[in-house]
Design an enzyme around this catalytic site. Sequence first.
Site, short mmCIF file in Angstrom:
data_model
loop_
_atom_site.label_atom_id
_atom_site.label_comp_id
_atom_site.label_asym_id
_atom_site.label_seq_id
_atom_site.Cartn_x
_atom_site.Cartn_y
_atom_site.Cartn_z
N HIS A 1 -33.70 -40.43 -10.50
CA HIS A 1 -34.84 -40.25 -9.59
C HIS A 1 -35.76 -41.47 -9.56
CE1 HIS A 1 -33.43 -36.22 -9.38
NE2 HIS A 1 -34.51 -35.73 -8.80
N HIS B 1 -6.35 -44.84 21.11
CA HIS B 1 -7.75 -44.56 20.72
C HIS B 1 -8.66 -45.74 21.10
CE1 HIS B 1 -11.18 -43.15 18.34
NE2 HIS B 1 -11.34 -44.42 18.04
N HIS C 1 -12.59 -48.30 24.11
CA HIS C 1 -11.89 -47.10 23.69
C HIS C 1 -11.37 -46.34 24.91
CE1 HIS C 1 -14.34 -48.29 20.26
NE2 HIS C 1 -13.49 -47.62 19.49
N GLU D 1 -31.33 -34.49 4.04
CA GLU D 1 -32.13 -35.68 4.31
C GLU D 1 -31.66 -36.47 5.53
OE1 GLU D 1 -32.58 -34.83 -0.11
OE2 GLU D 1 -30.91 -34.95 1.31
#
Length: 658
Positions: free
Chosen positions: A466, A259, A26, A404
Amino acid sequence: MKISEKTLNYLKSITAQSISNAGSGHTGASLGMSSFMLALFKDHYNFDVSDTDFLNRDRLVLSAGHACPLYYTLLSFFGFDVTLQDLKNYRKLSSRTPGHPEYNMTDGVEATTGPLGQGVATAVGMALGQSLLAERFNSVGFPIINNYTYCVVSDGDLMEGVALEACSLAGTLNLKKLILLYDNNDVTIDGSLSISNKENIAKKFKAMGFNVIKVEKGNDLNKCSHAIGQAKKSDQPTLIIFKTTIGIGTTKEGTSLIHNGVLSEKELDAFNEKLGVQEKFYIPSDVRDYCMASTRRGKLNHEKWNQDLAVYSNSNPDLYKQFISYFDRKKLDLEKIAKNCYKLEGMSGCDFNNAILKEISEKLLQVVGGSADVAASTKTMLENAGRYQAQNRRGRNIHFGVREHAMAAICNGLALYEDFMPFASTFLSFSNYMTPAIRMAAMMKLNVLYIFTHDSIFVGEDGATHQPIEQLGQLRLIEGLKVFRPCDANELIAAYKYAISAEGPCAIVLSRQPIPVVVNTSAKEASLGGYVVKKAKKAASVVLYATGSEVALAQSVAAELEKKFDTSLVSLPCLELFEQQSQLYKNKVLQKEAKLKVAIEASNDNIWYKYLDDEDMLINVKEYMPSGKGEEVYSKAGFNAKDIARKIIKRLEKKEIT
């Protein structure tokens, strides 16, 4: 030409050379970041190349890991063990300069990065670790823990949810020693940043509690250095926005073409001519001397810190004793802890874990962590340890909020910072949010503990969303992660024994519902990953394999089968550890000579077919179940001792006929 300008030119040239030599990499960001990265190394970054594990060193995380060619070149310029040959070997097989930074691979690299956003959260964890140790051990006149955490971020990093989750928490907790260096070049792989993101980053970070500094000329070395100096004086975490030009100096500068573009030989020659560089992979002596002045400064800073620590030990003898002992993992009598817990038989896996975690955390102050806003359900709040807040940095209970992914990545940063044993907790069904960070912990072999609860369809009324049906299989697929699903306190102790002593992450998967007592479990044998809980009287006709909640169920199944067939019961709390045992031991446990082997687990993990033959049986979860009472859902899915026993007997009778 000023030596600073000459150094910058050679830095750009060698960086571009290493990418072109590799044939991939890069170029864009590596050149665009060069000014503020050189300013950081030259004027601010505190390091000691002779002791890269020096406790009070600054931490640097390259979250924009694709810009590592620049990072490697800077490490080489400033005296780390990164040679010019290493730069030539960039991206080559088995080199010390891989395509993205890897922890314990390249001298000076503090964290494995590459998946955008995670490095930001890891840096937040490092800054959190710094604040915890500073609060516990610094005294008036002796700020022995006062390092900064720098994190280099890109436009892409700040589009990732994990980065913004972590930054929101960093602002809330006011981690003022955290400095984000933002390479704002407004270009992504697919084109202009505005195609996908037009938000005001400065206002967003101010709203999250950050100090924000803008550097309109982000390719100006002096302005970059001044901004970093200002950030170090802030009483808030800081985001420095460097407006840079991607691929600066190349014919494709400012465009997405550079890039991950590589300069051709002709383009590289033209680029070097513009920079006034004629040599290939060469660092002039005056450039080296210019950089090594900062390297010597870092060495002197370390020596002064050692002197200050010696004075601190005399002035604060009790605190110094605590400081030294903090880094020693005490040996714990975990079996004794388990016996104490057995006074509370009939508890859930969560309750057993709460009791054991309480005992361990009281003896090991390195244990620190929390949950994604479900501590009351997972029962992972450390008693008498306080809540970590901006006003109470001594607290060891961290309220990560409903974040999380960031929680797991922040724990990686804590583990990397210094000898913490961080834990992260949530429901097993939500482990999916965390797996990218768990994977990084496994790669880096970090001592992170994941405590997952509500381990099966027994969650009941919460319904299909769940129900953690596929999560066990997903976690077991992460190379380097040990997944424990204990059936009782003895097996849980085996999990903690591993978690405390191991180099690598560990997941403990626990039930929400009370677990019936299982006879003849053993912490010692469970530490082998699998063992025989109930032996057959002679040679087993049936062998039952089970984990966690299903071991008690299998015990009931065995009781039904014993009326007609000699039955053995095997508990396999950690398949990864079991696979590490000798083939002789595994054969003894698995008893494959039995007429029928039956695996029982409330998941859809296909790993069980590794232990079963075509004519054997797998009792597992085949679909998401409806909402209802836990025991009813469990039974409806086929997890009923009498029903399972009937199926096994039918299969055995059929085998006898044939």
